[in-house]
Motif scaffolding. Structure first.
Motif, short mmCIF file in Angstrom:
data_model
loop_
_atom_site.label_atom_id
_atom_site.label_comp_id
_atom_site.label_asym_id
_atom_site.label_seq_id
_atom_site.Cartn_x
_atom_site.Cartn_y
_atom_site.Cartn_z
N ALA A 146 0.84 -1.21 0.00
CA ALA A 146 0.00 0.00 0.00
C ALA A 146 0.87 1.25 0.00
N THR A 167 -9.94 8.63 7.07
CA THR A 167 -10.31 7.29 6.61
C THR A 167 -10.70 6.40 7.77
N ASP A 190 -7.06 2.46 -3.84
CA ASP A 190 -8.22 2.52 -2.95
C ASP A 190 -9.03 1.22 -2.91
N ARG A 225 -9.07 -1.36 -1.06
CA ARG A 225 -9.53 -1.87 0.23
C ARG A 225 -10.72 -1.10 0.80
N VAL A 226 -11.11 -0.01 0.16
CA VAL A 226 -12.35 0.66 0.56
C VAL A 226 -13.41 0.59 -0.55
N ALA A 252 -7.53 -2.30 5.79
CA ALA A 252 -7.40 -0.86 5.54
C ALA A 252 -7.18 -0.09 6.84
N ARG A 253 -7.82 -0.51 7.92
CA ARG A 253 -7.65 0.20 9.20
C ARG A 253 -6.20 0.10 9.70
N ASP A 290 -3.62 -0.17 7.63
CA ASP A 290 -2.82 0.60 6.67
C ASP A 290 -2.70 2.06 7.06
N ARG A 339 -12.63 6.54 -0.29
CA ARG A 339 -11.63 6.36 -1.34
C ARG A 339 -10.86 7.65 -1.62
N TYR A 366 -8.14 7.72 1.66
CA TYR A 366 -7.35 6.55 2.05
C TYR A 366 -5.86 6.71 1.72
N VAL A 376 -2.65 6.70 4.34
CA VAL A 376 -1.58 5.71 4.29
C VAL A 376 -0.22 6.41 4.30
#
Length: 470
Positions: A224, A262, A331, A333-334, A381-382, A384, A452, A455, A459
């Protein structure tokens, strides 16, 4: 044979062992929550309670878990996580046994409060352990295997434990789960080791080191962040940390995690998704029985079919998001969870309305697939977007709000059922309640679509924070 196949798929026996143990922890908690819905008729008959009080048994457990989540998150970031998990499992088994010995609704309710408080440990500890055990590029896929335990546990609670209570007594179901808890305690004690924080002891797939020598510059661990770096996305300077957050006070840590756009959106989306799932898990057996005129045995035969859809979804959702990430879809993962929520609403709506069982089964199976597919990429994602020293407290903040939604869901469902039910057709109240509760699930798609846009920058902010505090 199954474990050998899993070891091949996930990259080795050691990795498979960790995944199975963490999945079993989630399965145990999910089996308990699924069991209450399956035992609802027996509980009503033996204790003389109504639908709202059945919902309260799940609600107080989730509510107590929500209150315990924040201090548990602080402990997760500061103490040995495996030992913390062991203590919680032992207390969980004791609370479950106490519930089976309860002589009244009030006593059972108190045991559920204790049960919820100790079950709050699983979310923050598992999230933190996954982050330190497995590379970033695989988190969506790995989370899929671990969250499969949640699906299997819910099915086990509805079918096996529920049928045990139906055929014998609900008290035996509680005590049987307590014994399983003790077996899990021994398994965790013998089979799970505390990993080093920050990823220094991450478990690479077997054979990866050999293959990676033939790939110039190949890096699996920071996919990521590598994508974000290639796109030259700058971090948010106001959110970049310059001091090690390990000793950050709990309240400051909670505020900081909620300031990350995010993470804030993902928490709201998670709470709404689990709000629907908690009601579904609690009242599905009664709805299907009344709406389609089926007995308990027939309903139990249908659960594996829909459960296979959910299991397939949880295994495919993370894998799809990871694959899109490798194709530079930053994006993914969202976006994948957002579309999954939209599809779930689209297929659940006709499934709830129709009275044809033949038409409903494939619709419910597809809905379960979509609903379950959203969770693994969201959990990845959380991690990341958060500094690794805040994983426990960030997850505890999410758990606090998620379990709060889970606590309210059975009460809202139960109250809606009691208010909307027609005496001539009791199942109609459940139908109306499920249709109304599709609205929060639909809102998830909109929320995740907004995520999105934030995110990639978050990151980059997490990467800059870790670099700044080394």
């Amino acid at each position: 044979m199954l474990l050998r196949r899993l070891a091949t798929v996930v990259g080795g026996r050691a990795r498979a062992q960790v995944i199975v143990i963490l999945a079993c922890v989630l399965a145990l908690d999910s089996a308990d929550k699924g069991m209450v819905g399956a035992l609802a008729p027996a509980l009503r008959q033996d204790l003389g309670i109504n639908e709202t009080e059945v919902g309260a048994l799940v609600a107080v457990s989730s509510g107590a878990g929500a209150l315990a989540a924040l201090p548990v998150g602080l402990l997760t970031d500061r103490v040995n996580r495996v030992r913390l998990l062991l203590v919680s499992i032992a207390l969980w088994a004791a609370a479950m046994a106490a519930g089976g010995l309860s002589g009244s609704f009030e006593m059972l309710l108190c045991s559920r409060v204790a049960l919820g408080a100790v079950s709050a440990t699983s979310g923050p500890t598992i999230s933190s352990l996954v982050g330190d055990y497995f590379p970033v590029a695989e988190r969506g896929r790995i989370y899929g295997f671990i969250l499969a335990g949640e699906m299997v546990g819910a099915g086990f609670g509805l079918m096996v434990i529920g049928d045990l209570g139906y055929l014998l007594t609900w008290r035996l179901s509680f005590c049987f789960l307590a014994l399983i808890g003790l077996a899990l305690f021994w398994t965790v004690k013998c089979g799970l080791a505390e990993p080093a924080r920050g990823g220094q002891s991450r478990m690479e797939p077997e054979g990866w080191r050999h293959r990676s020598r033939r790939r110039k510059g190949a890096r699996r661990d920071d996919l990521a962040r590598e994508v974000v770096k290639r796109r030259a996305i700058a971090p948010d300077p106001a959110l970049v940390l310059h001091r090690d957050p390990a000793r950050m006070p709990l309240w400051h840590a909670v505020v900081y995690t909620l300031l990350i756009p995010t993470n804030r959106l993902l928490i709201v989306a998670s709470a709404l998704g689990y709000f629907f799932f908690a009601g579904l898990r609690t009242f599905t057996v009664e709805f299907v029985s009344g709406h389609y005129g089926l007995g308990k045995v027939e309903v139990s035969l249908l659960i594996p079919i829909v459960g296979l859809g959910a299991l397939a979804g949880v295994l495919c959702g993370g894998r799809l998001a990871d694959r899109l990430m490798r194709r530079r879809r930053t994006d993914a993962r969202v976006v994948v969870p957002g579309w999954a929520c939209v599809v779930a609403v689209a297929v659940f709506l006709p499934a709830i309305i129709t009275t044809s069982l033949a038409a409903a089964i494939p619709l419910y199976t597809a809905g379960a697939f979509a609903l379950a597919a959203a969770n693994p990429p969201l959990d990845a994602a959380r991690l990341d977007v958060m500094h690794f020293r805040l994983w426990g407290r960030a997850e505890s903040t999410r758990t606090f709000l998620r379990m709060g939604a889970e606590a309210g869901s059975p009460l809202v469902f139960g109250f809606a059922v009691d208010m909307l039910s027609d005496p001539a057709s009791p199942a109609s109240g459940l139908e109306y309640a499920f249709l109304i509760m599709l609205a929060p699930l639909a809102a998830n798609g909109v929320i995740l679509w907004r995520a999105r846009h934030t995110y990639a920058r978050d990151v980059a902010t997490a990467a800059a924070s870790e670099e700044s505090t080394r």
